[in-house]
Design an enzyme around this catalytic site. Sequence first.
Site, PDB file in Angstrom:
ATOM      1  N   ASP A   1       7.397   7.451   6.106  1.00 54.61           N
ATOM      2  CA  ASP A   1       7.485   6.780   4.810  1.00 54.61           C
ATOM      3  C   ASP A   1       7.766   7.759   3.678  1.00 54.61           C
ATOM      4  O   ASP A   1       8.429   7.411   2.695  1.00 54.61           O
ATOM      5  CB  ASP A   1       6.186   6.024   4.523  1.00 54.61           C
ATOM      6  CG  ASP A   1       6.137   4.681   5.226  1.00 54.61           C
ATOM      7  OD1 ASP A   1       6.793   4.550   6.278  1.00 54.61           O
ATOM      8  OD2 ASP A   1       5.456   3.772   4.744  1.00 54.61           O
TER       9      ASP A   1
ATOM     10  N   CYS B   1       1.433   7.548  12.231  1.00 59.81           N
ATOM     11  CA  CYS B   1       1.772   7.255  10.839  1.00 59.81           C
ATOM     12  C   CYS B   1       1.841   5.757  10.556  1.00 59.81           C
ATOM     13  O   CYS B   1       1.638   4.931  11.428  1.00 59.81           O
ATOM     14  CB  CYS B   1       3.033   7.999  10.439  1.00 59.81           C
ATOM     15  SG  CYS B   1       2.728   9.792  10.332  1.00 59.81           S
ATOM     16  N   ASP B   2       2.209   5.441   9.317  1.00 59.43           N
ATOM     17  CA  ASP B   2       1.876   4.183   8.658  1.00 59.43           C
ATOM     18  C   ASP B   2       2.075   2.914   9.475  1.00 59.43           C
ATOM     19  O   ASP B   2       1.135   2.175   9.729  1.00 59.43           O
ATOM     20  CB  ASP B   2       2.677   4.066   7.364  1.00 59.43           C
ATOM     21  CG  ASP B   2       2.293   5.128   6.346  1.00 59.43           C
ATOM     22  OD1 ASP B   2       1.785   6.176   6.753  1.00 59.43           O
ATOM     23  OD2 ASP B   2       2.515   4.921   5.150  1.00 59.43           O
ATOM     24  N   LYS B   3       3.306   2.589   9.847  1.00 62.46           N
ATOM     25  CA  LYS B   3       3.580   1.295  10.473  1.00 62.46           C
ATOM     26  C   LYS B   3       3.431   1.341  11.982  1.00 62.46           C
ATOM     27  O   LYS B   3       3.406   0.302  12.641  1.00 62.46           O
ATOM     28  CB  LYS B   3       5.001   0.814  10.116  1.00 62.46           C
ATOM     29  CG  LYS B   3       5.322   0.871   8.632  1.00 62.46           C
ATOM     30  CD  LYS B   3       4.281   0.184   7.775  1.00 62.46           C
ATOM     31  CE  LYS B   3       4.487   0.466   6.307  1.00 62.46           C
ATOM     32  NZ  LYS B   3       4.347   1.861   5.903  1.00 62.46           N
TER      33      LYS B   3
ATOM     34  N   CYS C   1      -0.393  12.542   6.777  1.00 66.55           N
ATOM     35  CA  CYS C   1      -0.670  13.135   5.460  1.00 66.55           C
ATOM     36  C   CYS C   1      -2.145  13.010   5.096  1.00 66.55           C
ATOM     37  O   CYS C   1      -2.770  11.977   5.312  1.00 66.55           O
ATOM     38  CB  CYS C   1       0.227  12.507   4.407  1.00 66.55           C
ATOM     39  SG  CYS C   1       1.969  12.927   4.644  1.00 66.55           S
TER      40      CYS C   1
ATOM     41  N   GLU D   1       7.596   0.436  -0.678  1.00 61.95           N
ATOM     42  CA  GLU D   1       6.486   1.048  -1.404  1.00 61.95           C
ATOM     43  C   GLU D   1       6.980   1.627  -2.724  1.00 61.95           C
ATOM     44  O   GLU D   1       8.096   2.137  -2.819  1.00 61.95           O
ATOM     45  CB  GLU D   1       5.842   2.160  -0.567  1.00 61.95           C
ATOM     46  CG  GLU D   1       5.102   1.652   0.638  1.00 61.95           C
ATOM     47  CD  GLU D   1       4.406   2.741   1.425  1.00 61.95           C
ATOM     48  OE1 GLU D   1       3.570   2.390   2.276  1.00 61.95           O
ATOM     49  OE2 GLU D   1       4.689   3.930   1.200  1.00 61.95           O
TER      50      GLU D   1
ATOM     51  N   SER E   1       2.196   2.784  -1.616  1.00 61.32           N
ATOM     52  CA  SER E   1       1.736   3.784  -0.666  1.00 61.32           C
ATOM     53  C   SER E   1       0.227   3.899  -0.765  1.00 61.32           C
ATOM     54  O   SER E   1      -0.365   3.671  -1.824  1.00 61.32           O
ATOM     55  CB  SER E   1       2.384   5.129  -0.986  1.00 61.32           C
ATOM     56  OG  SER E   1       1.705   6.184  -0.341  1.00 61.32           O
TER      57      SER E   1
END
Length: 552
Positions: A78, A119-121, A191, A442, A468
């Site tokens: 992202d 990570c995110d998704k 992150c 985002e 985010s």
Amino acid sequence: MRSDIVKKGFEKAPQRSLFKAMGYTDEEIRRPLIAVVNSWNEVVPGHIHLDKIAEAVKAGIRLAGATPMEFNVIGVCDGIAMGHIGMKYSLITRELIADSIEAMVMAHQFDGMVLIPNCDKIVPGMLMAAARVNIPSILISGGPMLAGRVDNKVCDLNSVFEAVGAYSAGKITDEELFALEENACPGCGSCSGMFTANTMNCLSEVLGMALPGNGTIPAVMAARIRLAKMAGMKIVELVERDIKPSDILTIEAFENALTVDMALGGSTNTILHLPAIANELGIKLNLDIINDISDKTPNLCKLSPAGHYHIEDLYFAGGVQAVMNELSKKGLIHLDLLTVTGKSVGENIKDAKVKDYNVIRPIDNPYSETGGLVIVRGNLAPDGAVVKKSAVPPKLMRHRGPARVFESGEEVFEAILKGKIQKGDVIVIRYEGPKGGPGMREMLSPTSALAGVGLIEDVALITDGRFSGATRGACFGHVSPEAAERGPIAAVQDGDIISIDIENKTLTLEVPEEEIKRRLESLGPFEPKVKKGYLYRYSKLVRSASTGAILE
């Protein structure tokens, strides 16, 4: 066992022949076949090391007497996709990941699977797949990145995003920006703040789908490799005991996840992902449940972006299990739920202690008596919007100001850097929702720019897009219905007064209802921005953010 359908009996000789073409022995074929679903790639810092995690997982599977078989799925960064068309392709990969895992697992009839996201998704996509195919499953993430340091001050990726705004305003030098660029992200891992990836990795632990420690053990620690081996061993036990995701992912498990989310002050994106995972099991998590939990859950942590602590600090302070133990002192955690450890939540957390009450506040001395996330409603967001209350400056908890309307994140980013936004303004970014974007981008670049130029404590931002997990400030996302569905946000005009009251959970456009209706009727049907490809198909199938932006 489930895999017998592809390997047992004389009629399966062709299938066994294909397994043997890859070097598998008869003994390996006879054993339970475990899918190792890896999202390793050389694009995402959170995933660059997942090949090592997968090797550890496979070692654990073999130690426990089963046969691992690895395949890969995609994963988007992202941060790299931020601020351009690439961000349209972030959220939509959640469904691609879930669908591709479903296809591979059903096509090859594995007995169980180990999911390796970071990570995110990727985390919610994999959990959606586990819930959907409902075979014994366990998740082991790659772990968080360590925080960076510049001039002996901690920093992270968000520091660099905010530094761009500061640089454009002449507040920092070339050398200072470059120092952050060089040092904010010191190595592999997701992150380092309580951003979306780490929030979801922590919540996978709370849901019971990952082993204790999954959310917080840093990526670079040997303990992460040991945890991966343990996950590989544990999946074989789950297969033997036939413990499936549906046995673990109950409504009470989701209530636990939301409770810990509120205590941690997690990312607003969880309000998209948890309902989407629950939906795979026929469980409905509506926004009212979220507010009910927020109202009774104290906020115990202020990790970046809400504070200066990072995930490594949470790890050394006792981790997610210690947070759960603290919450259980007031009866806020369901303790009798099954987890992938084979034990109950209560058994898992009974010996977990808080080791640093600066990082994890005691239950009787929280940062606030209510949770870090709040659902607001009003005539601007009839179906709701979400704000990370724990990251809102006190003076913006209640605010009234003129609307500054933009049709994209790029437009407002440019306006901020050019000094066109004033103190007191309420920025409205619309046509960035699931359908309107499409893809519900985002808005980290605009919010980071506000912070960088010194306006984050004086300006609110409202969007039908999302934020985010690194975002801080009075930022309201997921406004539903979105502008593309002709929600009231489409009727806002420059200069309209918008009132915000987070404590009372309201978001109000101070325009008569008749005028709002007249404006909406004058707009005509929404014209899609994209006319071909996956984005086009996605825009036709996706539902509102208030449902978790699921496909139907």
